[in-house]
Design an enzyme around this catalytic site. Structure first.
Site, PDB file in Angstrom:
ATOM      1  N   ASP A   1       1.393  -5.254   8.538  1.00  0.00           N
ATOM      2  CA  ASP A   1       0.269  -4.342   8.353  1.00  0.00           C
ATOM      3  C   ASP A   1      -0.974  -5.217   8.203  1.00  0.00           C
ATOM      4  OD1 ASP A   1      -1.776  -2.767   7.221  1.00  0.00           O
ATOM      5  OD2 ASP A   1      -0.319  -1.382   6.347  1.00  0.00           O
TER       6      ASP A   1
ATOM      7  N   PHE B   1       0.852  -1.192   0.000  1.00  0.00           N
ATOM      8  CA  PHE B   1       0.000   0.000   0.000  1.00  0.00           C
ATOM      9  C   PHE B   1       0.892   1.248   0.000  1.00  0.00           C
ATOM     10  CE2 PHE B   1      -2.893   3.068   1.961  1.00  0.00           C
ATOM     11  CZ  PHE B   1      -4.089   2.785   1.324  1.00  0.00           C
TER      12      PHE B   1
ATOM     13  N   TYR C   1     -11.363   0.940  10.524  1.00  0.00           N
ATOM     14  CA  TYR C   1     -12.543   1.369   9.749  1.00  0.00           C
ATOM     15  C   TYR C   1     -12.862   0.430   8.588  1.00  0.00           C
ATOM     16  CZ  TYR C   1      -8.742   3.573   7.088  1.00  0.00           C
ATOM     17  OH  TYR C   1      -7.579   3.815   6.410  1.00  0.00           O
ATOM     18  N   LYS C   2     -12.049  -0.630   8.391  1.00  0.00           N
ATOM     19  CA  LYS C   2     -12.331  -1.588   7.321  1.00  0.00           C
ATOM     20  C   LYS C   2     -13.211  -2.701   7.890  1.00  0.00           C
ATOM     21  CE  LYS C   2      -8.405   0.049   4.709  1.00  0.00           C
ATOM     22  NZ  LYS C   2      -6.989  -0.038   4.393  1.00  0.00           N
TER      23      LYS C   2
ATOM     24  N   ARG D   1     -12.366  -4.277  -7.068  1.00  0.00           N
ATOM     25  CA  ARG D   1     -12.285  -5.137  -5.888  1.00  0.00           C
ATOM     26  C   ARG D   1     -13.694  -5.417  -5.397  1.00  0.00           C
ATOM     27  NH1 ARG D   1      -8.181  -2.534  -1.578  1.00  0.00           N
ATOM     28  NH2 ARG D   1      -9.854  -1.002  -1.588  1.00  0.00           N
TER      29      ARG D   1
HETATM   30  C1  LIG Z   1      -6.180   1.104   4.287  1.00  0.00           C
HETATM   31  C2  LIG Z   1      -4.715   0.890   4.460  1.00  0.00           C
HETATM   32  C3  LIG Z   1      -3.916   1.847   5.094  1.00  0.00           C
HETATM   33  C4  LIG Z   1      -4.522   3.162   5.509  1.00  0.00           C
HETATM   34  O1  LIG Z   1      -3.724   3.936   6.328  1.00  0.00           O
HETATM   35  P1  LIG Z   1      -4.399   5.215   7.015  1.00  0.00           P
HETATM   36  O2  LIG Z   1      -3.310   5.835   7.774  1.00  0.00           O
HETATM   37  O3  LIG Z   1      -5.549   4.726   7.838  1.00  0.00           O
HETATM   38  O4  LIG Z   1      -4.917   6.101   5.926  1.00  0.00           O
HETATM   39  C5  LIG Z   1      -2.577   1.536   5.298  1.00  0.00           C
HETATM   40  N1  LIG Z   1      -2.046   0.357   4.881  1.00  0.00           N
HETATM   41  C6  LIG Z   1      -2.812  -0.576   4.251  1.00  0.00           C
HETATM   42  C7  LIG Z   1      -2.196  -1.871   3.821  1.00  0.00           C
HETATM   43  C8  LIG Z   1      -4.149  -0.331   4.007  1.00  0.00           C
HETATM   44  O5  LIG Z   1      -4.896  -1.221   3.370  1.00  0.00           O
END
Ligand SMILES: *Cc1c(COP(=O)(O)O)cnc(C)c1O
Length: 430
Positions: A227, A150, A252-253, A401
């Site tokens: 992560d 990401f 939040y996911k 997705r």
């Molecule tokens: C959604 C996601 C993030 C989001 O990071 P935020 O700091 O909450 O914006 C980070 N890493 C991965 C792998 C994600 O899927």
């Protein structure tokens, strides 16, 4: 294990109108039967209805709110904040980051109490933990990450490397199957400080072999950070048992904490008081209210905090944790595998004949909670779908997705979504 990005089946006559409606009808029949026998089906009603939305397939980006969220927020404004006022800090809020962390740890991470805390955003926590890991042993100045991670993870690694003088060792994994143990074994050495990877790939949904990769990092004497954004709340794990050092994830996911709800961080107990995170605000101090002349870090997990926690943003996830506790994470995973299996089957029968490629692993054991499919027209198709109340998400360059959050998504919703993708693609081509 091989993967295919092409359809393995011969093109059926299902692209004809009669054939495709037959395939769609029998998929819908199957989905109806799966919903009828779904042991978690009763929980679907716990989520607030979204008028105009027929299929919400983006719970992996933003989980749906529970039905009781308005009442929970109102009660908070009226009682905890409105009436108890600042007394609520002593009565409950001071302990909330640790209490919620312990619940997330117990219900979803396989983490014993005292090692998980809720704070900040995922990005900020990744920064804190990467910096802490790189400062740990001056003889180790390499950071291993992968090119498909990401963006925030990669950008933070680049920033931390620039600040600390560390060198990044990039893994270039298979885009569908994700990082393999051998990929990690090939780049770690006595110079590696930290290996930082995602448990579930945000694009392909590939599920990494956490115990084996963690062991490979440890064999080289490196620390291992995961992560968990796309696995927390949907894929069970055993952070303690697998020897994971550090982890971060979103709430939040699949934990349905609402937009911008704070993240969580895990720090193995034996590293508490050993690693030092860089944003050493007063909430991480040994005695928050000593107001002393100099900083002494807390000896426990609170050392990962920095400033005042976002209490309001920690309300919504509590109901979802209750729901996961009732359902159990293993049952959530079992439904998740069935949902993604059905999505893959619907892809094979309805979309592959139109030239759509499967961009996720075909074996459910190698996938997280979403399935990604690709077609050059998908950007336009996604716009059309959103307007029609079918809500998947689009990922550059040409992927859709299908995020299937098991507690809030039904089998019929899943098939309805794939049928809508087919219909939008067919009318787009015309
Ligand atoms: C959604 C996601 C993030 C989001 O990071 P935020 O700091 O909450 O914006 C980070 N890493 C991965 C792998 C994600 O899927």
């Amino acid at each position: 294990m091989t993967h295919d990005t092409r359809d393995p089946r011969p093109a059926l006559d299902s692209s004809t109108a009669a054939g495709s409606s037959t395939a769609a009808d029998s998929l819908l029949e199957l989905a109806t039967a799966l919903d009828a026998s779904d042991p978690l089906g009763a929980h679907l009603d716990a989520f607030a209805p979204a008028p105009g939305v027929t299929a919400y397939l983006d719970g992996n980006s933003l989980g749906r709110p529970l039905r009781d969220i308005p009442e929970r927020l109102a009660a908070f404004a009226r009682d905890d904040w409105g009436t108890r006022l600042i007394r609520s800090w002593d009565e409950q809020w001071m302990a909330l980051p640790m209490a919620l962390g312990d619940r997330i740890g117990a219900l979803t991470l396989g983490a014993a109490a005292g090692q998980t805390v809720v704070a900040d955003s995922t990005s900020v926590l990744i920064y804190k933990l990467m910096r802490a890991a790189l400062a740990h042993d001056p003889s180790r100045a390499e950071l291993v990450i992968e090119t498909g991670n990401f963006p925030t993870d990669r950008f933070l690694a680049e920033g931390v490397a620039a600040e600390t003088g560390a060198t990044i060792r990039w893994i270039e994994p298979d885009p569908v199957l994700g990082v393999q143990v051998a990929d990690v074994g090939a780049v770690v050495s006595e110079r590696t400080a930290l290996v930082s990877l995602s448990h579930v790939d945000y694009r392909s949904g590939a599920l990494a072999d956490m115990p084996a990769i963690t062991a490979a990092a440890h064999d080289a004497g490196a620390l291992m950070m995961w992560d968990l954004c796309h696995s927390a709340g949907v894929v069970p794990m055993q952070l303690d048992e697998w020897g994971v050092d550090l982890a971060v994830g979103c709430t939040y996911k699949y934990l349905n904490g609402g937009p911008g709800s704070p993240a969580f961080a895990y720090l193995r107990r034996s590293l508490q008081g050993v690693l030092r995170q860089p944003i050493q605000g007063w909430w991480s101090a040994a005695d928050i209210f000593a107001m002393g002349p100099e900083y002494v870090p807390a000896g426990d997990i609170r050392q990962l905090l920095s400033g005042t926690p976002p209490v309001t943003s920690m309300l919504a996830m509590q109901g979802m944790l209750d729901l996961i506790e009732q359902a159990t994470i293993d049952a959530v995973r079992a439904k998740s595998e069935s949902l993604t299996d059905l999505a893959v089957r619907a892809h094979d029968e309805l979309l592959a004949p139109l030239g759509v490629r499967l961009l996720s692993p075909r074996d459910a054991a190698l996938r997280g909670g979403h399935v990604t499919i690709g077609h050059p027209d998908f950007r336009a198709v996604t716009q059309r779908l959103w307007a029609d109340g079918i809500v998947p998400d689009f990922r550059f360059p040409d992927g859709i997705r299908l995020g299937l959050s098991p507690l809030s998504t039904s089998f019929v919703e899943t098939v309805t979504g794939v049928i809508a993708v087919r219909d939008a693609l067919e009318s787009h081509e015309r």
